[in-house]
Motif scaffolding. Structure first.
Motif, mmCIF file in Angstrom:
data_model
loop_
_atom_site.group_PDB
_atom_site.id
_atom_site.type_symbol
_atom_site.label_atom_id
_atom_site.label_comp_id
_atom_site.label_asym_id
_atom_site.label_seq_id
_atom_site.Cartn_x
_atom_site.Cartn_y
_atom_site.Cartn_z
ATOM 1 N N PRO A 137 0.823 -1.219 0.000
ATOM 2 C CA PRO A 137 0.000 0.000 0.000
ATOM 3 C C PRO A 137 0.862 1.277 0.000
ATOM 4 C CG PRO A 137 -0.818 -1.529 1.635
ATOM 5 C CD PRO A 137 0.497 -2.072 1.158
ATOM 6 N N ILE A 138 2.052 1.200 0.611
ATOM 7 C CA ILE A 138 2.947 2.364 0.638
ATOM 8 C C ILE A 138 3.494 2.618 -0.760
ATOM 9 C CG2 ILE A 138 5.169 3.199 1.564
ATOM 10 C CD1 ILE A 138 4.434 1.626 4.151
ATOM 11 N N SER A 139 3.924 1.559 -1.426
ATOM 12 C CA SER A 139 4.358 1.678 -2.817
ATOM 13 C C SER A 139 4.251 0.306 -3.478
ATOM 14 C CB SER A 139 5.808 2.156 -2.879
ATOM 15 O OG SER A 139 6.286 2.014 -4.188
ATOM 16 N N SER A 140 3.668 0.287 -4.666
ATOM 17 C CA SER A 140 3.519 -1.009 -5.363
ATOM 18 C C SER A 140 4.876 -1.577 -5.759
ATOM 19 C CB SER A 140 2.625 -0.862 -6.585
ATOM 20 O OG SER A 140 3.138 0.146 -7.410
ATOM 21 N N MET A 141 5.934 -0.759 -5.654
ATOM 22 C CA MET A 141 7.264 -1.246 -5.998
ATOM 23 C C MET A 141 7.728 -2.355 -5.050
ATOM 24 S SD MET A 141 9.644 1.707 -7.367
ATOM 25 C CE MET A 141 8.819 3.261 -7.374
ATOM 26 N N PHE A 142 7.161 -2.398 -3.850
ATOM 27 C CA PHE A 142 7.534 -3.463 -2.917
ATOM 28 C C PHE A 142 7.074 -4.836 -3.414
ATOM 29 C CE2 PHE A 142 7.687 0.223 0.007
ATOM 30 C CZ PHE A 142 9.020 0.111 0.348
ATOM 31 N N GLN A 143 6.146 -4.817 -4.364
ATOM 32 C CA GLN A 143 5.731 -6.094 -4.956
ATOM 33 C C GLN A 143 6.812 -6.638 -5.888
ATOM 34 O OE1 GLN A 143 1.850 -6.039 -6.770
ATOM 35 N NE2 GLN A 143 1.001 -4.817 -5.144
ATOM 36 N N GLU A 144 7.731 -5.776 -6.247
ATOM 37 C CA GLU A 144 8.805 -6.184 -7.164
ATOM 38 C C GLU A 144 9.941 -6.917 -6.459
ATOM 39 O OE1 GLU A 144 8.708 -5.962 -10.481
ATOM 40 O OE2 GLU A 144 6.672 -5.364 -10.010
ATOM 41 N N ILE A 145 9.903 -6.910 -5.118
ATOM 42 C CA ILE A 145 10.962 -7.632 -4.387
ATOM 43 C C ILE A 145 10.630 -9.116 -4.422
ATOM 44 C CG2 ILE A 145 12.157 -7.904 -2.179
ATOM 45 C CD1 ILE A 145 11.323 -5.032 -1.505
ATOM 46 N N PRO A 146 11.509 -9.917 -4.990
ATOM 47 C CA PRO A 146 11.192 -11.347 -5.075
ATOM 48 C C PRO A 146 11.240 -12.005 -3.707
ATOM 49 C CG PRO A 146 13.411 -10.923 -5.874
ATOM 50 C CD PRO A 146 12.816 -9.591 -5.559
ATOM 51 N N PRO A 147 10.476 -13.085 -3.499
ATOM 52 C CA PRO A 147 10.578 -13.796 -2.213
ATOM 53 C C PRO A 147 11.955 -14.436 -2.060
ATOM 54 C CG PRO A 147 9.158 -14.981 -3.741
ATOM 55 C CD PRO A 147 9.521 -13.702 -4.402
ATOM 56 N N ILE A 148 12.339 -14.692 -0.812
ATOM 57 C CA ILE A 148 13.672 -15.259 -0.536
ATOM 58 C C ILE A 148 13.876 -16.570 -1.299
ATOM 59 C CG2 ILE A 148 15.136 -16.236 1.302
ATOM 60 C CD1 ILE A 148 13.948 -14.117 3.166
ATOM 61 N N THR A 149 12.798 -17.338 -1.447
ATOM 62 C CA THR A 149 12.891 -18.632 -2.147
ATOM 63 C C THR A 149 13.425 -18.450 -3.564
ATOM 64 O OG1 THR A 149 10.572 -18.327 -2.610
ATOM 65 C CG2 THR A 149 11.126 -19.926 -0.930
ATOM 66 N N GLN A 150 13.016 -17.358 -4.186
ATOM 67 C CA GLN A 150 13.466 -17.104 -5.564
ATOM 68 C C GLN A 150 14.949 -16.723 -5.595
ATOM 69 O OE1 GLN A 150 11.583 -14.145 -8.284
ATOM 70 N NE2 GLN A 150 9.791 -15.425 -7.929
ATOM 71 N N ILE A 151 15.397 -16.013 -4.552
ATOM 72 C CA ILE A 151 16.796 -15.571 -4.497
ATOM 73 C C ILE A 151 17.703 -16.772 -4.191
ATOM 74 C CG2 ILE A 151 18.435 -14.033 -3.308
ATOM 75 C CD1 ILE A 151 15.900 -12.252 -2.696
#
Lengths: 396, 200
Positions: free
Chosen positions: A350-364
Motif C-alpha cells: 500500500p505504501i508503494s507497489s514497488m515493494f511487490q517487485e521484491i522477489p521472495p527469498i525462495t526465488q533468491i
C-alpha cells in the motif's frame, strides 16, 4: 510506564501499522463476505454456482458464523468504506493496492481485530495475579508475532482465539454455561477450537457440569451449521477441507500402513490428560494447540490461536523466555522461506507497489530454500514439543 | 518498555526505506485502462507503440488472454525502434485466460522518452483459437506496465516516501479519522484505568 501508557502506546502502534500493511487474504475474505449485503444466505452454494466468482473466489472455507459476522460488520461500515469499495474487491489486476482508498479500507476492515486484541489483553489481565498484570499485558500487546499475525496478515483468527481464552477463563471461574457458550462461539468462528473440547471434559469437575458444557458448546456450533448441512459445497469446502485435511497430511509409515502424526499425538495427549488430572487445564489447551503446529504445515495466522496461552504460561513462569523467543524467531524464519512474497516485503505494497517487485527469498536462494524450510519446520516442531514437556513438567 | 515503543515506531518508519534497497526494478509506464480484447492470429498481428518514461527499460507486462486455454501454439512479441529489435518467443501453453505476462529482454540503457514499436503475432493460430491482448478500444493502446533497473536507491527511497505522502493525503476521510483515532487514543485514559482496576 503505567498500564494506561502501555495500552495507549499499543493502540498507537496498531493504528500506525494497520492501514499500511496489506495481505491479499483480507481482500479475498471481504470479497466473499460482501455477498451478505446482496442478500446471499448460503455462500457455499452461491460461490460454486456463480460464474462471476468461479475464477477468483471459488469457495468459502470458513464456518457460517464467520460469514455472517464479517459480512454484517462490512454492511455496517459500508458508508465509511465508500462507493469504490466493491470495485476494489473485484479488482483482480494485482494492482489493487494502488487505490487511493486502500488505507481507509485496511484500517476499517482491521478495526474489529483491534477490539478483540484488546479483549484478549483484558482477559489475560483478569487471569493473572495483580503483580503479573503489567507483564502479561505488555507481553501480549508488544509481541511481534501477534502484531504480524493480526495486523499485517489481517486475518480474523484473533476472534476465535479470544473466545477460546475467555472460555477457559470462565471455566476456571466455575462459570460453566458461559464458558460453554464461548467455546461454542470459538468453534463456530474457526473449527480448530473443537480440539480443545475433550480437555474440558476430562478435567476434574462434576459430571453434570461437564455434560452441560459439552452439550451447550457443541449445540451452539450445531445450530450455526445446521442450515447448511444439506449443501454438498458446504461439506466439500468447509467440513472436509483446510484444517481437517492438513492435520492428516503429515504421516509416518509402519510397514505398508501410513499413520497421520497429529491424531496419534493428540490421542496420547488425551491419555495424558486422563492420568494427570491435577495439571492445569491451560497447559493441556496449550499442548493441544502446539501439537497442531508441531505436526502440520500450518498457516501463519494460526499462530494467534496459541499465543494467549503461551503468554499466560510465560507470565506464570511455566515456560521460559528462551523457548518463547525461539518459538517466535523460528516462526518468522519459516514464513520468510515460505515463497509467498506477501508474507514479507510485499506487505508494504500500500505504501508503494514497488515493494511487490521484491522477489521472495525462495526465488533468491533457489532450490535450497525448500531444504531450509524443512529444517526450520523441523526445528519449530521440536520447540513446540519442548514447550509442551516444559509446561507439563513445571505443573506436575 | 519505553524503548520497545520507540523501537516499534522507528521500525514502522524505517522499514520501507530499508526494504527499498531490495527493489531491483521500478515501474515506469503503468497503463491499466482496458475495455476490449484484440485477437491476433495468422496474418492478423497486433501493432502498437509506447514511450518509455525512464532509462534502463528491461521488461514489460502485457495482459494477454487465452480463451478457455484453447491455444498452445507458438507466438511472438517484437519490440523495436531505430536502434533495437528484440523478438521474444512464447507459447499459448503459458498464457491463462486473462493473465499479466511479463516479457524480459536485455536492458536498454537510453530508453527514456524513446518510442518503441510493439507487435504481437501468432502465425499458426486461427480465429477459433486466437490469443487476445487487452487494450483500450478508443486509443488501441494495450494495458501495459514497463519496468526499469533502478539507478539510484537514494532517489527511489525519496520517491517512495513522497508518493506515499501524496497518496495518503488524497483520502481526506481516512486522514481525518486516522488523526482523530491517534489523538483520541492519546487522550483516552479510561481503557487503561479499567485494566488497572480489573483484578479482584
Amino acid at each position: 510506564m503505567s498500564l494506561k501508557q502501555i495500552i495507549i502506546t499499543a493502540v498507537l502502534i496498531r493504528l500506525l501499522i494497520s492501514p499500511f500493511l496489506f495481505h491479499p487474504d483480507i481482500k479475498d475474505i471481504n470479497l466473499r463476505v460482501s455477498f451478505l449485503s446482496a442478500g446471499v444466505f448460503n455462500i457455499y452454494d452461491y460461490l460454486e454456482e456463480n460464474q462471476l466468482t468461479k475464477q477468483n473466489a471459488p469457495d468459502f472455507a470458513y464456518p457460517p458464523l464467520t460469514y455472517f459476522f464479517l459480512g454484517s460488520y462490512q454492511f455496517i461500515v459500508k458508508p465509511f468504506l465508500g462507493s469504490d469499495f466493491n470495485q476494489w474487491l473485484f479488482d483482480f489486476s494485482g494492482l489493487s493496492t494502488e487505490s487511493i482508498y486502500i488505507f481507509r479500507y485496511l484500517l476499517i476492515l482491521k478495526l474489529p481485530f483491534l477490539i478483540f486484541d484488546l479483549f484478549v489483553a483484558f482477559t489475560l489481565s483478569k487471569i493473572v495475579k495483580p503483580s503479573q498484570q503489567r507483564l502479561a499485558i505488555s507481553f501480549w500487546l508488544f509481541n511481534p508475532v501477534n502484531l504480524y499475525a493480526i495486523y499485517a496478515l489481517g486475518q480474523f483468527d484473533i476472534i476465535p482465539s479470544f473466545f477460546t481464552a475467555l472460555a477457559w477463563f470462565l471455566w476456571e471461574k466455575k462459570l460453566i454455561v458461559r464458558s460453554a457458550f464461548c467455546l461454542g462461539l470459538a468453534i463456530s468462528f474457526k473449527a480448530y477450537a473443537i480440539f480443545l473440547l475433550p480437555f474440558f471434559l476430562l478435567y476434574k469437575e462434576k459430571f453434570r457440569l461437564k455434560a452441560y458444557h459439552f452439550l451447550i458448546s457443541l449445540g451452539f456450533y450445531s445450530i450455526t451449521i445446521l442450515p447448511f448441512l444439506s449443501s454438498e459445497y458446504f461439506k466439500e469446502n468447509f467440513l472436509f477441507s483446510g484444517l481437517s485435511k492438513r492435520i492428516l497430511e503429515e504421516q509416518f509409515s509402519i510397514g505398508v500402513i501410513n499413520i497421520s502424526i497429529f491424531p496419534v499425538l493428540y490421542l496420547f495427549l488425551i491419555f495424558l490428560a486422563l492420568i494427570r488430572r491435577s495439571s492445569p487445564l491451560s497447559v493441556f489447551i496449550l499442548s493441544a494447540l502446539l501439537l497442531i503446529f508441531a505436526s502440520t504445515k500450518f498457516h501463519p495466522q494460526w499462530i494467534i490461536w496459541v499465543t494467549p496461552f503461551l503468554t499466560l504460561l510465560f507470565v506464570r513462569n511455566q515456560i521460559n523466555f528462551l523457548l518463547f523467543s525461539l518459538f517466535s524467531s523460528i516462526y518468522f524464519i519459516i514464513f520468510a522461506f515460505f515463497g509467498d512474497k506477501y508474507l514479507t516485503f510485499s506487505l508494504l505494497s500500500p505504501i508503494s507497489s514497488m515493494f511487490q517487485e521484491i522477489p521472495p527469498i525462495t526465488q533468491i536462494i533457489g532450490e535450497k530454500s525448500q531444504l531450509f524450510l524443512n529444517i526450520f519446520r523441523a526445528g519449530f516442531s521440536i520447540i513446540c514439543i519442548a514447550i509442551i514437556f516444559h509446561a507439563l513438567r513445571r505443573t506436575k | 518498555m519505553r524503548y520497545i515503543c520507540i523501537f516499534y515506531i522507528l521500525l514502522i518508519l524505517l522499514v520501507p526505506a530499508f526494504a527499498a534497497f531490495a527493489i531491483k526494478k521500478q515501474v515506469g509506464l503503468n497503463r491499466q485502462t482496458e475495455n476490449y480484447v484484440y485477437y491476433f492470429y495468422g496474418e492478423n498481428n497486433y501493432k502498437s507503440l509506447f514511450i518509455s518514461p525512464q532509462e534502463n527499460l528491461n521488461s514489460i507486462s502485457l495482459k494477454i488472454k487465452n480463451p478457455n486455454l484453447k491455444n498452445n501454439l507458438p507466438a511472438r512479441l517484437s519490440l523495436s525502434n531505430d536502434k533495437i529489435n528484440e523478438n521474444i518467443n512464447f507459447s499459448g501453453k503459458n498464457v491463462g485466460d486473462g493473465d499479466w505476462i511479463r516479457f524480459t529482454f536485455p536492458e536498454i540503457p537510453d530508453s527514456k522518452d524513446k518510442k518503441f514499436f510493439l507487435e504481437l503475432s501468432s502465425i499458426e493460430s486461427s480465429r477459433t483459437d486466437a490469443l487476445g491482448i487487452n487494450i483500450d478500444k478508443e486509443s488501441s493502446s494495450p494495458a501495459i506496465t514497463t519496468y526499469h533497473r533502478i539507478n539510484s536507491h537514494k532517489n527511489l527511497i525519496f520517491d517512495i516516501y513522497k508518493n506515499f505522502l501524496i497518496k495518503v493525503s488524497q483520502d481526506k476521510l481516512f486522514i481525518s479519522f486516522w488523526i482523530l483515532f491517534l489523538i483520541s487514543s492519546l487522550f483516552t485514559g479510561g481503557v487503561g484505568n479499567k485494566f488497572k482496576n480489573s483484578n479482584p
